[in-house]
Design a protein around this motif. Structure first.
Motif, PDB file in Angstrom:
ATOM      1  N   ARG A   1      34.370 -32.526  45.412  1.00  0.00           N
ATOM      2  CA  ARG A   1      34.748 -31.340  44.633  1.00  0.00           C
ATOM      3  C   ARG A   1      34.855 -30.117  45.535  1.00  0.00           C
ATOM      4  NH1 ARG A   1      31.494 -27.772  42.273  1.00  0.00           N
ATOM      5  NH2 ARG A   1      29.710 -29.183  42.339  1.00  0.00           N
ATOM      6  N   TRP A   2      33.974 -29.983  46.503  1.00  0.00           N
ATOM      7  CA  TRP A   2      34.047 -28.852  47.435  1.00  0.00           C
ATOM      8  C   TRP A   2      35.370 -28.855  48.181  1.00  0.00           C
ATOM      9  CZ3 TRP A   2      28.585 -29.311  50.133  1.00  0.00           C
ATOM     10  CH2 TRP A   2      27.601 -28.908  49.233  1.00  0.00           C
ATOM     11  N   ARG A   3      35.764 -30.006  48.656  1.00  0.00           N
ATOM     12  CA  ARG A   3      37.011 -30.087  49.423  1.00  0.00           C
ATOM     13  C   ARG A   3      38.211 -29.784  48.536  1.00  0.00           C
ATOM     14  NH1 ARG A   3      36.268 -32.463  54.691  1.00  0.00           N
ATOM     15  NH2 ARG A   3      38.533 -32.562  54.814  1.00  0.00           N
ATOM     16  N   GLU A   4      38.125 -30.145  47.277  1.00  0.00           N
ATOM     17  CA  GLU A   4      39.225 -29.879  46.358  1.00  0.00           C
ATOM     18  C   GLU A   4      39.304 -28.396  45.986  1.00  0.00           C
ATOM     19  OE1 GLU A   4      40.839 -31.293  41.944  1.00  0.00           O
ATOM     20  OE2 GLU A   4      39.229 -32.400  42.949  1.00  0.00           O
ATOM     21  N   GLN A   5      38.157 -27.760  45.769  1.00  0.00           N
ATOM     22  CA  GLN A   5      38.155 -26.365  45.339  1.00  0.00           C
ATOM     23  C   GLN A   5      38.253 -25.376  46.494  1.00  0.00           C
ATOM     24  OE1 GLN A   5      34.438 -26.172  43.195  1.00  0.00           O
ATOM     25  NE2 GLN A   5      33.234 -25.521  44.969  1.00  0.00           N
ATOM     26  N   GLY A   6      38.016 -25.853  47.731  1.00  0.00           N
ATOM     27  CA  GLY A   6      38.186 -25.005  48.898  1.00  0.00           C
ATOM     28  C   GLY A   6      36.979 -24.189  49.301  1.00  0.00           C
ATOM     29  N   HIS A   7      35.830 -24.492  48.735  1.00  0.00           N
ATOM     30  CA  HIS A   7      34.609 -23.796  49.148  1.00  0.00           C
ATOM     31  C   HIS A   7      33.387 -24.564  48.670  1.00  0.00           C
ATOM     32  CE1 HIS A   7      33.632 -22.183  45.098  1.00  0.00           C
ATOM     33  NE2 HIS A   7      34.938 -22.135  44.957  1.00  0.00           N
ATOM     34  N   VAL A   8      32.277 -24.311  49.354  1.00  0.00           N
ATOM     35  CA  VAL A   8      30.996 -24.908  48.997  1.00  0.00           C
ATOM     36  C   VAL A   8      30.364 -24.072  47.889  1.00  0.00           C
ATOM     37  CG1 VAL A   8      28.658 -25.375  49.861  1.00  0.00           C
ATOM     38  CG2 VAL A   8      30.654 -25.862  51.308  1.00  0.00           C
ATOM     39  N   ASP A   9      29.723 -24.713  46.926  1.00  0.00           N
ATOM     40  CA  ASP A   9      29.040 -23.974  45.870  1.00  0.00           C
ATOM     41  C   ASP A   9      27.886 -23.157  46.444  1.00  0.00           C
ATOM     42  OD1 ASP A   9      30.681 -25.137  43.952  1.00  0.00           O
ATOM     43  OD2 ASP A   9      29.310 -26.820  43.618  1.00  0.00           O
ATOM     44  N   ARG A  10      27.730 -21.949  45.930  1.00  0.00           N
ATOM     45  CA  ARG A  10      26.653 -21.083  46.411  1.00  0.00           C
ATOM     46  C   ARG A  10      25.280 -21.733  46.245  1.00  0.00           C
ATOM     47  NH1 ARG A  10      27.487 -15.635  47.389  1.00  0.00           N
ATOM     48  NH2 ARG A  10      25.261 -15.354  47.047  1.00  0.00           N
ATOM     49  N   ASP A  11      25.103 -22.486  45.170  1.00  0.00           N
ATOM     50  CA  ASP A  11      23.771 -23.034  44.932  1.00  0.00           C
ATOM     51  C   ASP A  11      23.384 -24.095  45.960  1.00  0.00           C
ATOM     52  OD1 ASP A  11      25.235 -25.238  44.105  1.00  0.00           O
ATOM     53  OD2 ASP A  11      24.469 -25.249  42.061  1.00  0.00           O
ATOM     54  N   ALA A  12      24.341 -24.566  46.756  1.00  0.00           N
ATOM     55  CA  ALA A  12      23.994 -25.496  47.833  1.00  0.00           C
ATOM     56  C   ALA A  12      23.148 -24.787  48.892  1.00  0.00           C
ATOM     57  CB  ALA A  12      25.256 -26.072  48.463  1.00  0.00           C
ATOM     58  N   PHE A  13      23.464 -23.524  49.158  1.00  0.00           N
ATOM     59  CA  PHE A  13      22.634 -22.758  50.092  1.00  0.00           C
ATOM     60  C   PHE A  13      21.237 -22.570  49.522  1.00  0.00           C
ATOM     61  CE2 PHE A  13      26.832 -21.693  51.675  1.00  0.00           C
ATOM     62  CZ  PHE A  13      26.645 -21.553  53.047  1.00  0.00           C
ATOM     63  N   ARG A  14      21.164 -22.286  48.227  1.00  0.00           N
ATOM     64  CA  ARG A  14      19.845 -22.112  47.606  1.00  0.00           C
ATOM     65  C   ARG A  14      19.058 -23.424  47.626  1.00  0.00           C
ATOM     66  NH1 ARG A  14      22.939 -18.813  44.080  1.00  0.00           N
ATOM     67  NH2 ARG A  14      23.093 -20.476  42.518  1.00  0.00           N
ATOM     68  N   ALA A  15      19.753 -24.532  47.447  1.00  0.00           N
ATOM     69  CA  ALA A  15      19.083 -25.831  47.477  1.00  0.00           C
ATOM     70  C   ALA A  15      18.475 -26.094  48.854  1.00  0.00           C
ATOM     71  CB  ALA A  15      20.063 -26.947  47.104  1.00  0.00           C
TER      72      ALA A  15
END
Length: 384
Positions: A31-45
């Protein structure tokens, strides 16, 4: 070749990091590769697990692990089980050290804790439309006022640019000096700061890369890092670590490609037998294995040197040159051994081929690396 730089504590840590990435990060990558960015909550994780800025002191929420090998392990597991476009490494090891080593105690207490927790994402803005590896060519400018600096200019190809909350911006402060540059921390929401388009790239589909614009941004003097005239010196100082961490990711990327290809050639059959049984395949894999081990050994040595505060600019350039060239050599060879399948987007090796190409360009192009290495040998027109 076995790697000898890790002890039992490191391997135990790697097991925990791997399990975390497999459970929490791997499923999100498509999904990240499709949407063009990493979700912010991945940094929080990652922050909740303590995997961001592990070197930061406990007073800032970090673990105080003054051993780069732990950051190396997180980077390697992200490449294997996450995505090379997830730039937690940029956040932790390339941008955050500017805040920690150049910042005042007040600045550290203001910025480091939320960055350690992954609540504020970090970026650094050096590159401009007309200034890439030549940092002395920066056109963005900052003019001093009574209680602030007035920042104008633009930046491009900025990683984490669309989502970053704190951006270290390099701008010219001394008009008549090529090296008269300052470093300013621009915070999301400051009037005059805007983000342009998200840039579409050849590879690294999950990486958020953007244009940034600064139109009369009032940067408080409390957001200046160090001496506002010595930014060029600071950039040169920190680029050695950036090049080393780029190398860590590059050689990890090549290792994953090799492992995928080794499995593929054992299973894929041609003329009634696995293609790994053909001499050409054995010889090619032997060549790639040897190149990988040589480059990995140099990268690991660089990490140990960095732990001793002994990594020079020339050594970092050598490491970056060899690691990124090896990455591209190995992944190209691995794609070839996949045959037609290697050209198909559904195969990971195809995506890896696209992702790898930029490593010979960013953190200073490999042509610049050769120039730095050559000057370190005394081969400079100014000294000959």
């Amino acid at each position: 070749m076995p790697r000898v730089i890790f002890d039992a504590d490191h391997e135990q840590f790697r097991d925990a990091v791997r399990r975390f990435y497999q459970a929490e990060i791997t499923p999100r990558v498509p999904r990240w590769r499709e949407q063009g960015h990493v979700d912010r909550d991945a940094f929080r994780a990652l922050g909740e697990q303590g995997y961001l800025m592990m070197w930061a002191g406990e007073e800032y929420g970090g673990a105080g692990l003054d051993d780069l090998r732990y950051e190396q392990i997180v980077c390697e597991e992200n490449v294997r089980h996450g995505d090379p476009g997830f730039y937690s490494n940029l956040h932790s090891m390339i941008v955050a050290p500017y805040l920690a080593k150049l910042g005042t105690e007040e600045q550290r207490r203001r910025w480091l804790p939320p960055a350690v927790r992954g609540e504020k994402i970090l970026a650094i803005a050096m590159t401009e439309p007309a200034a890439g590896s030549d940092l002395a060519g920066i056109k963005a400018r900052a003019e001093e006022r009574d209680d602030h600096w007035l920042l104008d200019g633009s930046k491009t190809y900025i990683s984490n640019g669309m989502q970053a909350d704190l951006i270290v911006v390099a701008a010219r402060t001394v008009p008549d000096s090529r090296h008269g540059i300052g470093l300013f921390v621009v915070e999301a929401g400051m009037p005059g700061f805007s983000r342009g388009r998200r840039l579409h790239k050849l590879g690294l589909d999950a990486q958020d890369t953007a244009e940034l614009f600064f139109d009369g941004v009032r940067v408080p003097k409390a957001n200046v890092l160090g001496d506002p005239r010595l930014g060029f010196k600071y950039l040169a100082q920190f680029l050695a670590t950036e090049r080393l961490m780029t190398s860590v990711g590059s050689i990890a990327h090549a290792q994953v490609a090799f492992d995928l290809t080794l499995d593929f050639v054992k299973q894929r059959k041609a003329f009634g037998k696995p293609i790994g049984a053909f001499q050409n395949t054995r010889f090619k894999m032997a060549e790639l294995r040897t190149a990988l081990d040589a480059a990995q050994t140099l990268v690991d040595q660089g990490v140990l040197l960095a732990n001793r505060q002994a990594l020079s600019a020339a050594a970092a350039s050598q490491i970056k040159l060899l690691a990124t060239e090896t990455e591209n050599l190995v992944i190209d060879g691995c794609l070839q051994l996949h045959g037609g399948a290697g050209f198909m987007e559904e195969y990971r090796i195809s995506r890896m081929y696209r992702d790898a190409r930029v490593s010979r360009i960013f953190a200073g192009s490999n042509e610049i690396m050769k120039e730095i290495i050559g000057r370190g040998l005394g081969l400079d027109e100014r000294t000959m």
